[in-house]
Scaffold this motif. Sequence first.
Motif, PDB file in Angstrom:
ATOM      1  N   GLN A   2       2.313  15.984  35.463  1.00  0.00           N
ATOM      2  CA  GLN A   2       2.441  16.319  34.054  1.00  0.00           C
ATOM      3  C   GLN A   2       2.727  17.807  33.889  1.00  0.00           C
ATOM      4  OE1 GLN A   2      -1.237  15.877  31.796  1.00  0.00           O
ATOM      5  NE2 GLN A   2      -0.103  15.085  30.049  1.00  0.00           N
ATOM      6  N   PHE A  87       5.269  19.037  21.764  1.00  0.00           N
ATOM      7  CA  PHE A  87       5.236  18.470  23.112  1.00  0.00           C
ATOM      8  C   PHE A  87       6.531  18.798  23.840  1.00  0.00           C
ATOM      9  CE2 PHE A  87       1.504  15.859  22.841  1.00  0.00           C
ATOM     10  CZ  PHE A  87       1.411  15.465  21.513  1.00  0.00           C
ATOM     11  N   ASN A 100      13.535   9.452  32.614  1.00  0.00           N
ATOM     12  CA  ASN A 100      12.107   9.212  32.412  1.00  0.00           C
ATOM     13  C   ASN A 100      11.423  10.524  32.088  1.00  0.00           C
ATOM     14  OD1 ASN A 100       9.726   7.868  32.283  1.00  0.00           O
ATOM     15  ND2 ASN A 100       9.421   7.707  34.479  1.00  0.00           N
ATOM     16  N   LEU A 101      10.866  10.629  30.905  1.00  0.00           N
ATOM     17  CA  LEU A 101      10.214  11.868  30.479  1.00  0.00           C
ATOM     18  C   LEU A 101       8.720  11.817  30.743  1.00  0.00           C
ATOM     19  CD1 LEU A 101      11.891  12.602  27.016  1.00  0.00           C
ATOM     20  CD2 LEU A 101      12.456  13.559  29.257  1.00  0.00           C
ATOM     21  N   PHE A 103       5.457  13.854  29.519  1.00  0.00           N
ATOM     22  CA  PHE A 103       5.102  14.769  28.450  1.00  0.00           C
ATOM     23  C   PHE A 103       3.875  15.601  28.788  1.00  0.00           C
ATOM     24  CE2 PHE A 103       7.944  13.754  24.991  1.00  0.00           C
ATOM     25  CZ  PHE A 103       8.400  12.487  25.307  1.00  0.00           C
ATOM     26  N   GLY A 104       3.879  16.838  28.290  1.00  0.00           N
ATOM     27  CA  GLY A 104       2.705  17.681  28.385  1.00  0.00           C
ATOM     28  C   GLY A 104       1.657  17.245  27.373  1.00  0.00           C
ATOM     29  N   LYS A 105       0.488  17.895  27.403  1.00  0.00           N
ATOM     30  CA  LYS A 105      -0.609  17.512  26.507  1.00  0.00           C
ATOM     31  C   LYS A 105      -0.409  18.027  25.091  1.00  0.00           C
ATOM     32  CE  LYS A 105      -4.176  16.857  29.984  1.00  0.00           C
ATOM     33  NZ  LYS A 105      -5.539  17.205  30.443  1.00  0.00           N
ATOM     34  N   GLY A 106       0.559  18.902  24.915  1.00  0.00           N
ATOM     35  CA  GLY A 106       0.855  19.368  23.575  1.00  0.00           C
ATOM     36  C   GLY A 106       0.235  20.711  23.235  1.00  0.00           C
TER      37      GLY A 106
ATOM     38  N   TYR B  33      10.917   2.378  25.281  1.00  0.00           N
ATOM     39  CA  TYR B  33       9.758   2.916  25.993  1.00  0.00           C
ATOM     40  C   TYR B  33       8.486   2.643  25.193  1.00  0.00           C
ATOM     41  CZ  TYR B  33      13.505   5.875  27.929  1.00  0.00           C
ATOM     42  OH  TYR B  33      14.671   6.331  28.513  1.00  0.00           O
ATOM     43  N   TYR B  35       4.487   4.160  24.951  1.00  0.00           N
ATOM     44  CA  TYR B  35       3.578   5.229  25.331  1.00  0.00           C
ATOM     45  C   TYR B  35       2.211   4.969  24.701  1.00  0.00           C
ATOM     46  CZ  TYR B  35       7.752   8.011  26.513  1.00  0.00           C
ATOM     47  OH  TYR B  35       8.925   8.469  27.053  1.00  0.00           O
ATOM     48  N   GLN B  37      -1.156   7.181  23.282  1.00  0.00           N
ATOM     49  CA  GLN B  37      -1.608   8.514  22.912  1.00  0.00           C
ATOM     50  C   GLN B  37      -3.056   8.424  22.477  1.00  0.00           C
ATOM     51  OE1 GLN B  37       0.380  10.508  19.587  1.00  0.00           O
ATOM     52  NE2 GLN B  37       0.102  12.477  20.609  1.00  0.00           N
ATOM     53  N   GLY B  42      -1.825  13.966  24.998  1.00  0.00           N
ATOM     54  CA  GLY B  42      -0.376  13.859  25.060  1.00  0.00           C
ATOM     55  C   GLY B  42       0.086  12.418  25.101  1.00  0.00           C
ATOM     56  N   LEU B  43       1.347  12.237  25.399  1.00  0.00           N
ATOM     57  CA  LEU B  43       1.960  10.915  25.441  1.00  0.00           C
ATOM     58  C   LEU B  43       1.947  10.402  26.871  1.00  0.00           C
ATOM     59  CD1 LEU B  43       5.021  11.888  23.233  1.00  0.00           C
ATOM     60  CD2 LEU B  43       2.942  10.740  22.494  1.00  0.00           C
ATOM     61  N   PHE B  45       3.081   7.660  29.425  1.00  0.00           N
ATOM     62  CA  PHE B  45       4.093   6.629  29.622  1.00  0.00           C
ATOM     63  C   PHE B  45       3.467   5.334  30.119  1.00  0.00           C
ATOM     64  CE2 PHE B  45       7.951   4.612  30.839  1.00  0.00           C
ATOM     65  CZ  PHE B  45       7.774   4.092  32.120  1.00  0.00           C
ATOM     66  N   LEU B  91       2.718   4.174  20.903  1.00  0.00           N
ATOM     67  CA  LEU B  91       4.009   4.596  20.368  1.00  0.00           C
ATOM     68  C   LEU B  91       5.140   3.928  21.131  1.00  0.00           C
ATOM     69  CD1 LEU B  91       3.196   8.389  20.074  1.00  0.00           C
ATOM     70  CD2 LEU B  91       3.816   6.947  18.158  1.00  0.00           C
TER      71      LEU B  91
END
Lengths: 113, 117
Positions: A2, A87, A100-101, A103-106, B33, B35, B37, B42-43, B45, B91
Motif C-alpha cells: 500500500q 486518496f 489494478n490500483l 489505494f493509500g489510507k487517505g 471493481y 472495494y 472501506q 482507505g479503499l 480492493f 464501493l
Amino acid sequence: QQPVQSPQAVILREGEDAVINCSSSKALYSVHWYRQKHGEAPVFLMILLKGGEQKGHEKISASFNEKKQQSSLYLTASQLSYSGTYFCGTERRDGGSQGNLIFGKGTKLSVKP
Amino acid sequence: GAGVSQSPSNKVTEKGKDVELRCDPISGHTALYWYRQRLGQGLEFLIYFQGNSAPDKSGLPSDRFSAERTGESVSTLTIQRTQQEDSAVYLCASSLFRTSGLEGIQYFGAGTRLSVL
C-alpha cells in the motif's frame, strides 16, 4: 504494498496552500488522485502517467517522480469546497498489475473559513 | 446510466445472515471493481471483472465473500454468514477498460453502508 500518504490530516484556512504526498516502495506506472467527501463516492481528480509530469485541475496540480516512486498533490489558494479525504491510487509497473490500483489510507483535508 | 449505481445504499443485518449488494456500472464500461472501506480507512480492493475474462479475486478476505457479473452488466457481491467485522462501506467502481492510462480511470458509486449487528 500500500502506498504511504502524508500527512494523515491537515487543517487549512481558506486561501492557504497544502501539499499531500504519496510514496510507494514499488516501481510505478501511474498514480491516480481521488477526493472523497463525507458520505459520498470518491471522485477522480487526475492521473499522472510519466515521470516528472505535472497535471492540473483548477487550482489543484500534481507531480509524479518515477525515480523516487512518489507523487505530490498541490492545492493552491484552498477553497472550502476542497475539504474531503484525498486518496492516491498507485498502479505498479508489473505486467500482471496493469490497471489494478492500490489505494493509500487517505489524507483528510479540512478547510476552515 | 449516467454514473455507477449501487443498491441498497444502507443495509443493516444480523450476524450470521447472508447479504447481497448490487452494482450497476456505467454503460459501456468493461471493467468493474469492488472495494471495501472501513470507517476512516482507505479503499481495500476485493475483486475485479473484465469482460468475459476470469475475475481477479485476489482481494477477497475469506471464502464467505463472492461476486458475480454477467457479461458487462450488473454485478452482485455476496457475503455469507456475515460477521461484525464485515461492517463497512462497500464501493463499486467501473472503468472503460482495465488498462493503464485514461481508459483505466475508475468511476465510483456512492457505496452500500453495511452494518452487521
